[in-house]
Design a protein around this motif. Structure first.
Motif, PDB file in Angstrom:
ATOM      1  N   GLN A  53      32.357 -27.901 -15.569  1.00 28.50           N
ATOM      2  CA  GLN A  53      32.139 -29.346 -15.522  1.00 28.50           C
ATOM      3  C   GLN A  53      32.185 -29.824 -16.968  1.00 28.50           C
ATOM      4  O   GLN A  53      31.501 -29.269 -17.837  1.00 28.50           O
ATOM      5  CB  GLN A  53      30.804 -29.674 -14.886  1.00 28.50           C
ATOM      6  N   VAL A  54      32.990 -30.843 -17.230  1.00 27.84           N
ATOM      7  CA  VAL A  54      33.188 -31.338 -18.586  1.00 27.84           C
ATOM      8  C   VAL A  54      32.635 -32.754 -18.705  1.00 27.84           C
ATOM      9  O   VAL A  54      32.966 -33.625 -17.909  1.00 27.84           O
ATOM     10  CB  VAL A  54      34.699 -31.344 -18.963  1.00 27.84           C
ATOM     11  N   SER A  55      31.785 -32.961 -19.725  1.00 27.74           N
ATOM     12  CA  SER A  55      31.233 -34.281 -20.031  1.00 27.74           C
ATOM     13  C   SER A  55      31.580 -34.623 -21.464  1.00 27.74           C
ATOM     14  O   SER A  55      31.445 -33.782 -22.361  1.00 27.74           O
ATOM     15  CB  SER A  55      29.712 -34.277 -19.882  1.00 27.74           C
ATOM     16  N   GLY A  79      36.586 -28.261  -3.124  1.00 35.77           N
ATOM     17  CA  GLY A  79      35.799 -29.455  -2.841  1.00 35.77           C
ATOM     18  C   GLY A  79      35.242 -30.133  -4.079  1.00 35.77           C
ATOM     19  O   GLY A  79      34.299 -30.912  -4.001  1.00 35.77           O
ATOM     20  N   LYS A  80      35.828 -29.873  -5.234  1.00 36.32           N
ATOM     21  CA  LYS A  80      35.340 -30.436  -6.493  1.00 36.32           C
ATOM     22  C   LYS A  80      36.092 -31.690  -6.928  1.00 36.32           C
ATOM     23  O   LYS A  80      35.678 -32.361  -7.861  1.00 36.32           O
ATOM     24  CB  LYS A  80      35.438 -29.387  -7.621  1.00 36.32           C
ATOM     25  N   ILE A  81      37.186 -31.991  -6.265  1.00 39.59           N
ATOM     26  CA  ILE A  81      37.992 -33.143  -6.641  1.00 39.59           C
ATOM     27  C   ILE A  81      38.615 -33.738  -5.376  1.00 39.59           C
ATOM     28  O   ILE A  81      38.930 -33.008  -4.438  1.00 39.59           O
ATOM     29  CB  ILE A  81      39.069 -32.737  -7.671  1.00 39.59           C
ATOM     30  N   THR A  91      47.154 -42.119 -12.760  1.00 43.56           N
ATOM     31  CA  THR A  91      47.563 -43.499 -13.005  1.00 43.56           C
ATOM     32  C   THR A  91      46.741 -44.214 -14.070  1.00 43.56           C
ATOM     33  O   THR A  91      47.266 -45.048 -14.787  1.00 43.56           O
ATOM     34  CB  THR A  91      47.521 -44.339 -11.708  1.00 43.56           C
ATOM     35  N   ASN A  92      45.458 -43.876 -14.183  1.00 47.12           N
ATOM     36  CA  ASN A  92      44.586 -44.573 -15.132  1.00 47.12           C
ATOM     37  C   ASN A  92      44.128 -43.703 -16.297  1.00 47.12           C
ATOM     38  O   ASN A  92      43.303 -44.131 -17.097  1.00 47.12           O
ATOM     39  CB  ASN A  92      43.351 -45.127 -14.398  1.00 47.12           C
ATOM     40  N   ASP A  93      44.648 -42.494 -16.374  1.00 49.12           N
ATOM     41  CA  ASP A  93      44.342 -41.585 -17.478  1.00 49.12           C
ATOM     42  C   ASP A  93      42.841 -41.298 -17.588  1.00 49.12           C
ATOM     43  O   ASP A  93      42.286 -41.243 -18.673  1.00 49.12           O
ATOM     44  CB  ASP A  93      44.883 -42.158 -18.789  1.00 49.12           C
ATOM     45  N   ARG A  94      42.172 -41.146 -16.443  1.00 47.64           N
ATOM     46  CA  ARG A  94      40.740 -40.817 -16.410  1.00 47.64           C
ATOM     47  C   ARG A  94      40.577 -39.417 -15.844  1.00 47.64           C
ATOM     48  O   ARG A  94      40.853 -39.193 -14.668  1.00 47.64           O
ATOM     49  CB  ARG A  94      39.980 -41.813 -15.551  1.00 47.64           C
ATOM     50  N   PRO A  95      40.105 -38.496 -16.654  1.00 47.99           N
ATOM     51  CA  PRO A  95      39.978 -37.114 -16.166  1.00 47.99           C
ATOM     52  C   PRO A  95      38.815 -36.947 -15.208  1.00 47.99           C
ATOM     53  O   PRO A  95      37.784 -37.606 -15.354  1.00 47.99           O
ATOM     54  CB  PRO A  95      39.737 -36.325 -17.457  1.00 47.99           C
ATOM     55  N   PRO A  96      38.956 -36.068 -14.236  1.00 50.56           N
ATOM     56  CA  PRO A  96      37.837 -35.765 -13.335  1.00 50.56           C
ATOM     57  C   PRO A  96      36.822 -34.894 -14.071  1.00 50.56           C
ATOM     58  O   PRO A  96      37.163 -34.237 -15.057  1.00 50.56           O
ATOM     59  CB  PRO A  96      38.504 -34.995 -12.194  1.00 50.56           C
ATOM     60  N   PRO A  97      35.575 -34.851 -13.601  1.00 53.60           N
ATOM     61  CA  PRO A  97      34.554 -34.061 -14.290  1.00 53.60           C
ATOM     62  C   PRO A  97      34.719 -32.553 -14.118  1.00 53.60           C
ATOM     63  O   PRO A  97      34.286 -31.785 -14.968  1.00 53.60           O
ATOM     64  CB  PRO A  97      33.244 -34.532 -13.661  1.00 53.60           C
ATOM     65  N   TRP A  98      35.332 -32.129 -13.050  1.00 53.88           N
ATOM     66  CA  TRP A  98      35.513 -30.696 -12.800  1.00 53.88           C
ATOM     67  C   TRP A  98      36.901 -30.272 -13.214  1.00 53.88           C
ATOM     68  O   TRP A  98      37.888 -30.941 -12.889  1.00 53.88           O
ATOM     69  CB  TRP A  98      35.287 -30.364 -11.329  1.00 53.88           C
ATOM     70  N   ARG A  99      36.972 -29.155 -13.922  1.00 55.32           N
ATOM     71  CA  ARG A  99      38.254 -28.625 -14.397  1.00 55.32           C
ATOM     72  C   ARG A  99      38.235 -27.106 -14.310  1.00 55.32           C
ATOM     73  O   ARG A  99      37.213 -26.498 -14.012  1.00 55.32           O
ATOM     74  CB  ARG A  99      38.492 -29.034 -15.864  1.00 55.32           C
ATOM     75  N   LEU A 100      39.361 -26.510 -14.615  1.00 57.71           N
ATOM     76  CA  LEU A 100      39.455 -25.061 -14.752  1.00 57.71           C
ATOM     77  C   LEU A 100      39.622 -24.771 -16.245  1.00 57.71           C
ATOM     78  O   LEU A 100      40.504 -25.338 -16.896  1.00 57.71           O
ATOM     79  CB  LEU A 100      40.649 -24.510 -13.979  1.00 57.71           C
ATOM     80  N   ILE A 111      32.769 -32.431 -26.452  1.00 56.92           N
ATOM     81  CA  ILE A 111      32.495 -32.280 -25.019  1.00 56.92           C
ATOM     82  C   ILE A 111      31.368 -31.285 -24.768  1.00 56.92           C
ATOM     83  O   ILE A 111      31.094 -30.420 -25.591  1.00 56.92           O
ATOM     84  CB  ILE A 111      33.758 -31.823 -24.247  1.00 56.92           C
ATOM     85  N   LEU A 112      30.751 -31.449 -23.611  1.00 56.40           N
ATOM     86  CA  LEU A 112      29.757 -30.512 -23.098  1.00 56.40           C
ATOM     87  C   LEU A 112      30.393 -29.813 -21.918  1.00 56.40           C
ATOM     88  O   LEU A 112      30.854 -30.470 -20.970  1.00 56.40           O
ATOM     89  CB  LEU A 112      28.483 -31.258 -22.660  1.00 56.40           C
ATOM     90  N   VAL A 113      30.413 -28.499 -21.960  1.00 55.57           N
ATOM     91  CA  VAL A 113      31.012 -27.698 -20.895  1.00 55.57           C
ATOM     92  C   VAL A 113      29.896 -26.952 -20.177  1.00 55.57           C
ATOM     93  O   VAL A 113      29.200 -26.139 -20.767  1.00 55.57           O
ATOM     94  CB  VAL A 113      32.037 -26.687 -21.465  1.00 55.57           C
ATOM     95  N   THR A 114      29.721 -27.264 -18.902  1.00 56.83           N
ATOM     96  CA  THR A 114      28.689 -26.630 -18.081  1.00 56.83           C
ATOM     97  C   THR A 114      29.357 -25.685 -17.092  1.00 56.83           C
ATOM     98  O   THR A 114      30.318 -26.056 -16.432  1.00 56.83           O
ATOM     99  CB  THR A 114      27.881 -27.704 -17.322  1.00 56.83           C
TER     100      THR A 114
END
Length: 115
Positions: A53-55, A79-81, A91-100, A111-114
């Motif tokens: 999770q990236v903040s 089920g994370k996205i 389309t809006n260049d907004r990243p989701p909070p969950w990544r690989l 950034i904070l990586v949890t």
């Protein structure tokens, strides 16, 4: 230039490391280089074991980054996205909070990586 703070119950304390913004190394490689115990099995975006999770810590709107097709599939299956979040990222260049971590390239923001 970015500071990346890793936090996890698996670590005794948070660890902040310096990462070169725009470098082509993934967040997973930054973690490995700094001996962060971030799990990874396949390292190519197919298994989802490096789910993070990236903040953004700057208080500014996060800078978007393209999701790979593998990442979209794995995150949706886990089920994370949602499809709406994928559309918003594209389309809006907004990243989701969950990544690989194996697919995420560090940008020029702290950034904070949890995990």
């Amino acid at each position: 230039m970015a500071n990346v703070t890793f936090t996890s119950p698996r670590m005794q304390r948070d660890l902040t490391v310096y990462a070169v913004a725009g470098d082509t190394h993934t967040l997973l490689s930054v973690a490995k280089k700094n001996k962060v115990p971030l799990e990874s099995d396949c390292e190519n975006g197919e298994c989802g074991s490096c789910l993070i999770q990236v903040s953004v810590l700057s208080g500014k709107a996060p800078v978007g980054m393209a999701l790979t097709e593998k990442e979209k599939t794995v995150l949706r299956y886990a089920g994370k996205i949602t499809q709406a979040q994928i559309d918003d990222a594209e389309t809006n260049d907004r990243p989701p909070p969950w990544r690989l971590a194996c697919q995420f390239i560090v940008r020029h923001e702290d950034i904070l990586v949890t995990f």
